[in-house]
Write an enzyme that holds these catalytic residues in place. Sequence first.
Site, PDB file in Angstrom:
ATOM      1  N   ASN A  13     -69.765-114.435  13.317  1.00  0.00           N
ATOM      2  CA  ASN A  13     -69.033-113.122  13.629  1.00  0.00           C
ATOM      3  C   ASN A  13     -67.454-113.600  14.184  1.00  0.00           C
ATOM      4  O   ASN A  13     -67.332-114.113  15.310  1.00  0.00           O
ATOM      5  CB  ASN A  13     -69.713-112.523  14.895  1.00  0.00           C
ATOM      6  CG  ASN A  13     -68.916-111.176  15.238  1.00  0.00           C
ATOM      7  OD1 ASN A  13     -67.977-110.842  14.930  1.00  0.00           O
ATOM      8  ND2 ASN A  13     -69.861-110.269  15.925  1.00  0.00           N
ATOM      9  N   LYS A  20     -67.687-116.242  17.035  1.00  0.00           N
ATOM     10  CA  LYS A  20     -69.129-116.496  17.524  1.00  0.00           C
ATOM     11  C   LYS A  20     -69.861-116.929  16.332  1.00  0.00           C
ATOM     12  O   LYS A  20     -70.052-116.591  15.294  1.00  0.00           O
ATOM     13  CB  LYS A  20     -69.456-115.157  18.152  1.00  0.00           C
ATOM     14  CG  LYS A  20     -68.681-115.075  19.274  1.00  0.00           C
ATOM     15  CD  LYS A  20     -69.118-113.589  19.619  1.00  0.00           C
ATOM     16  CE  LYS A  20     -68.280-112.950  20.894  1.00  0.00           C
ATOM     17  NZ  LYS A  20     -68.639-111.603  21.420  1.00  0.00           N
ATOM     18  N   ARG A  98     -70.759-110.894   9.897  1.00  0.00           N
ATOM     19  CA  ARG A  98     -70.502-109.508  10.074  1.00  0.00           C
ATOM     20  C   ARG A  98     -68.973-109.168   9.513  1.00  0.00           C
ATOM     21  O   ARG A  98     -68.121-110.080   9.694  1.00  0.00           O
ATOM     22  CB  ARG A  98     -70.222-109.364  11.566  1.00  0.00           C
ATOM     23  CG  ARG A  98     -69.900-107.968  12.010  1.00  0.00           C
ATOM     24  CD  ARG A  98     -69.186-108.101  13.430  1.00  0.00           C
ATOM     25  NE  ARG A  98     -68.840-106.590  13.548  1.00  0.00           N
ATOM     26  CZ  ARG A  98     -67.758-106.306  14.669  1.00  0.00           C
ATOM     27  NH1 ARG A  98     -67.217-107.483  15.057  1.00  0.00           N
ATOM     28  NH2 ARG A  98     -67.495-105.116  15.053  1.00  0.00           N
ATOM     29  N   HIS A 186     -69.676-100.075  13.986  1.00  0.00           N
ATOM     30  CA  HIS A 186     -70.830-100.685  14.984  1.00  0.00           C
ATOM     31  C   HIS A 186     -72.002-100.397  14.452  1.00  0.00           C
ATOM     32  O   HIS A 186     -73.013-100.235  15.101  1.00  0.00           O
ATOM     33  CB  HIS A 186     -70.760 -99.873  16.365  1.00  0.00           C
ATOM     34  CG  HIS A 186     -69.180-100.100  17.284  1.00  0.00           C
ATOM     35  ND1 HIS A 186     -68.655 -99.472  17.772  1.00  0.00           N
ATOM     36  CD2 HIS A 186     -68.580-101.463  17.236  1.00  0.00           C
ATOM     37  CE1 HIS A 186     -67.575-100.018  18.428  1.00  0.00           C
ATOM     38  NE2 HIS A 186     -67.493-101.287  17.890  1.00  0.00           N
ATOM     39  N   SER A 216     -65.230-103.610  23.955  1.00  0.00           N
ATOM     40  CA  SER A 216     -63.797-103.634  23.653  1.00  0.00           C
ATOM     41  C   SER A 216     -63.397-102.325  22.615  1.00  0.00           C
ATOM     42  O   SER A 216     -62.569-101.657  22.765  1.00  0.00           O
ATOM     43  CB  SER A 216     -63.289-104.769  23.002  1.00  0.00           C
ATOM     44  OG  SER A 216     -61.840-104.714  22.755  1.00  0.00           O
ATOM     45  N   ARG A 246     -57.239 -99.284  21.679  1.00  0.00           N
ATOM     46  CA  ARG A 246     -57.260 -98.283  20.720  1.00  0.00           C
ATOM     47  C   ARG A 246     -57.329 -97.060  21.344  1.00  0.00           C
ATOM     48  O   ARG A 246     -58.234 -96.681  22.288  1.00  0.00           O
ATOM     49  CB  ARG A 246     -58.357 -98.662  19.722  1.00  0.00           C
ATOM     50  CG  ARG A 246     -57.688 -99.810  18.742  1.00  0.00           C
ATOM     51  CD  ARG A 246     -59.049-100.024  17.848  1.00  0.00           C
ATOM     52  NE  ARG A 246     -59.780-101.201  18.526  1.00  0.00           N
ATOM     53  CZ  ARG A 246     -61.020-101.228  17.970  1.00  0.00           C
ATOM     54  NH1 ARG A 246     -61.618-100.766  17.132  1.00  0.00           N
ATOM     55  NH2 ARG A 246     -61.849-102.267  18.837  1.00  0.00           N
ATOM     56  N   VAL A 333     -69.638-103.421  28.166  1.00  0.00           N
ATOM     57  CA  VAL A 333     -69.742-102.627  29.301  1.00  0.00           C
ATOM     58  C   VAL A 333     -71.075-101.690  29.479  1.00  0.00           C
ATOM     59  O   VAL A 333     -71.380-101.340  30.488  1.00  0.00           O
ATOM     60  CB  VAL A 333     -68.379-101.480  28.920  1.00  0.00           C
ATOM     61  CG1 VAL A 333     -68.357-100.508  30.014  1.00  0.00           C
ATOM     62  CG2 VAL A 333     -67.029-102.235  28.693  1.00  0.00           C
ATOM     63  N   GLU A 383     -76.703-107.777  17.146  1.00  0.00           N
ATOM     64  CA  GLU A 383     -76.053-107.501  16.035  1.00  0.00           C
ATOM     65  C   GLU A 383     -76.305-108.614  15.149  1.00  0.00           C
ATOM     66  O   GLU A 383     -76.464-108.734  13.945  1.00  0.00           O
ATOM     67  CB  GLU A 383     -74.405-107.522  15.856  1.00  0.00           C
ATOM     68  CG  GLU A 383     -74.100-106.282  16.682  1.00  0.00           C
ATOM     69  CD  GLU A 383     -72.753-106.216  17.178  1.00  0.00           C
ATOM     70  OE1 GLU A 383     -71.942-105.449  16.388  1.00  0.00           O
ATOM     71  OE2 GLU A 383     -72.318-106.823  17.870  1.00  0.00           O
TER      72      GLU A 383
END
Length: 398
Positions: A13, A20, A98, A186, A216, A246, A333, A383
């Site tokens: 990813n 990652k 991803r 997502h 994020s 954003r 979060v 994911e």
Amino acid sequence: MSDTPRDTILVINAGSSSIKFYLYDIGGEQDLTPRLGGQIEGIGTLRPRLRVRDAAGQPLVERDIAPGHASDVPNAQEVVGTWLSGHLGGAPLAVGHRVVHGGPDLSEPVLVDDEILAQLEAYAPLAPLHQPNNLAPIRVIRERRPAIAQVACFDTAFHRSHSDVADRYAVPEKLYREGVRRYGFHGLSYEYIAQRLRQVLPDIATGRVIAAHLGSGVSACAMHHGKSVDSTMGFTALEGLPMGTRPGRLDAGVVLWMMEQGMSHDEIEHMLYYDCGMKGLSGISNDMRELLASEAPSARMALQYFAWRVAEGMIGLACAMNGVDAIVFTAGVGENSAEIRQAISAHWGWLGIRLDPERNARHGPRISSDDSPIGVYVVRTNEELIIAQHTLALLRQR
């Protein structure tokens, strides 16, 4: 990596400043066991760092990297490959990636070839913050280890189940045929949430669920019977809920105004992707932890704005399902900030939704009170496991 295949799946990813990676051992028919996970962070900075942990979370390596060895994503990918080859003794059977944008046609994971790679590169303007970085490791591996199969898994794919109405903007048909539509993102995270709910909360999994990926990047998804019905994100990952850098929902006239002020395409793009959201509102940071710790009025205002607009956007998705049976928070979060979850949920008091303070402080899984008519839950996303599953399934289809 050596050219001797191992019974492993590697998942990558890649972002703009980090890569990652996760390695899974292949067991039975669909058995995937995590072996290790790590990341290179600080790509392009003066202090890039490699961290790797085993499946139990114990450190395997944690060291700085020479800046020249991680000056960009391709160089950092070579560092990952070198470390893996020195510790595993063989190449994985395949690498799963991803990839944020699959466009209107790619609704399933695909084996990457020259044609697919060119097609994905064409979508880079729709996801300039993600797509080029997602594709960089694919190119590196294709150049240096062409025998290794690579699978692209798309964040947009889960949302291809949307109806025509949910898929559209109120623009001429010509634009829709050219690809101007609401893709949603997502999706790999939401696919895992749907899968996990079937395992641990089967009664909820078949109902009307609103899931919120709060990291994020921020979005929410309406799921019915585990399928995506609608999402707050659309044509690009700019739309919808406010995010770290954003803006989310924004009057298109603002972009026209920016152009009238003499701003170039690149200046507007940079502002919308890097300088807005919580960073722009607060003038302090895009990191929720910093904003929560700050006493600055601008930080308080940014947090209030975030809670209000996220609550509004999430509950608005109930219109797509004619109601809601459960609400799920996930991602960095959503999984870890009890204060943010409480602030969002406070806007739903008119629905009778109430959080239990002790449950919320423990981060779930259920965080709503027993008398709350709509259950609220925290489910940790994964994911990478979804990518590994898709990669293995595609290999076995071959």
